[in-house]
Write an enzyme that holds these catalytic residues in place. Sequence first.
Site, PDB file in Angstrom:
ATOM      1  N   ARG A 115       6.909   8.470   2.492  1.00 43.46           N
ATOM      2  CA  ARG A 115       7.569   7.292   3.085  1.00 43.46           C
ATOM      3  C   ARG A 115       9.076   7.527   3.227  1.00 43.46           C
ATOM      4  O   ARG A 115       9.713   6.975   4.133  1.00 43.46           O
ATOM      5  CB  ARG A 115       7.268   6.074   2.195  1.00 43.46           C
ATOM      6  CG  ARG A 115       7.793   4.731   2.700  1.00 43.46           C
ATOM      7  CD  ARG A 115       7.185   3.616   1.857  1.00 43.46           C
ATOM      8  NE  ARG A 115       7.841   2.328   1.947  1.00 43.46           N
ATOM      9  CZ  ARG A 115       7.510   1.358   2.819  1.00 43.46           C
ATOM     10  NH1 ARG A 115       6.538   1.540   3.674  1.00 43.46           N
ATOM     11  NH2 ARG A 115       8.131   0.190   2.816  1.00 43.46           N
ATOM     12  N   ILE A 129      10.201  -1.733   8.423  1.00 42.61           N
ATOM     13  CA  ILE A 129       9.064  -0.905   8.001  1.00 42.61           C
ATOM     14  C   ILE A 129       8.289  -1.784   7.023  1.00 42.61           C
ATOM     15  O   ILE A 129       8.867  -2.396   6.131  1.00 42.61           O
ATOM     16  CB  ILE A 129       9.533   0.431   7.363  1.00 42.61           C
ATOM     17  CG1 ILE A 129       8.367   1.239   6.778  1.00 42.61           C
ATOM     18  CG2 ILE A 129      10.589   0.235   6.301  1.00 42.61           C
ATOM     19  CD1 ILE A 129       8.785   2.639   6.271  1.00 42.61           C
ATOM     20  N   SER A 130       6.975  -1.894   7.215  1.00 46.66           N
ATOM     21  CA  SER A 130       6.171  -2.813   6.410  1.00 46.66           C
ATOM     22  C   SER A 130       6.102  -2.382   4.944  1.00 46.66           C
ATOM     23  O   SER A 130       6.249  -1.204   4.616  1.00 46.66           O
ATOM     24  CB  SER A 130       4.747  -2.896   6.957  1.00 46.66           C
ATOM     25  OG  SER A 130       4.751  -3.260   8.310  1.00 46.66           O
ATOM     26  N   GLN A 131       5.828  -3.353   4.097  1.00 44.12           N
ATOM     27  CA  GLN A 131       5.570  -3.144   2.665  1.00 44.12           C
ATOM     28  C   GLN A 131       4.427  -2.120   2.503  1.00 44.12           C
ATOM     29  O   GLN A 131       3.444  -2.166   3.248  1.00 44.12           O
ATOM     30  CB  GLN A 131       5.134  -4.497   2.115  1.00 44.12           C
ATOM     31  CG  GLN A 131       4.788  -4.576   0.667  1.00 44.12           C
ATOM     32  CD  GLN A 131       4.187  -5.947   0.329  1.00 44.12           C
ATOM     33  OE1 GLN A 131       3.896  -6.751   1.227  1.00 44.12           O
ATOM     34  NE2 GLN A 131       4.006  -6.210  -0.935  1.00 44.12           N
TER      35      GLN A 131
END
Length: 222
Positions: free
Chosen positions: A38, A64-66
């Site tokens: 990530r 950016i998503s969890q």
Amino acid sequence: MNAPLSFEEQRQRMVEEQLIPRRSFRPLLLEAMRTVPRECFVPEEHQHLTYADGPLPIGEDQTISQPYIVALMTDLLELEASDKVLEIGTGSGYQAAVLAYLAAEVHSVERHASLAKAAQQALSACGVDNVHVHVDDGSKGWPQAAPYDGMIVTAAAPRVSDTLLGQLADGAFLVVPVGGYTGQSLQRWQRHGNEFIHDTIAPVAFVPLRGEEGWAADEWKR
Ligand code: SAH
């Protein structure tokens, strides 16, 4: 004082603490989340929060998503190694990299050229070579490579259009947050011949899907 955890250690800890306690994920999904870096997709100034349990800004007012949401949406697609997948909303490219770990080929559409470029660079830098990033309005999908064995929309859609559903292969799933600025519900649709069935998974909070079949600026209020 203890040495700071490496990204590798933080990634394993994220899986143990944020994913495993929340859902019974498929083993290959957990392997993808333990492997995909990530940190490649998080802007320099937020690197220290890479594995935090929430979304992060990536520029252009987008996020950016969890990690958990990326894991959940990907798990719901029930992908197989030979699959071709469509993502709408490339953003940082992280979700695309997770999909690319599990499937053969990923097409990902992003309307912001600057984000698409940065995502493509991050994917290449991290050795992901089976994602095709397209700069376009993805609210109508990407008919050029349809049908897809899985489709995922990573922005909040006002509704699920026939245009999107029509690009699903038989038996395939579409995972999409549906709703407006006060909140959305994550829905999963599946094609059975010419019929579509869907269920609602969880409440979620995404940035708006724009474009022809998305939210107009004056319809999405803060
Ligand atoms: N999946 C991303 C998170 C995306 S945030 C990640 O892993 O980082 C949602 C993204 O959808 C934003 O980058 C936004 O620009 C994009 N988006 C919104 N409307 C779109 C549209 N109509 N077509 C393509 N991309 C769109």
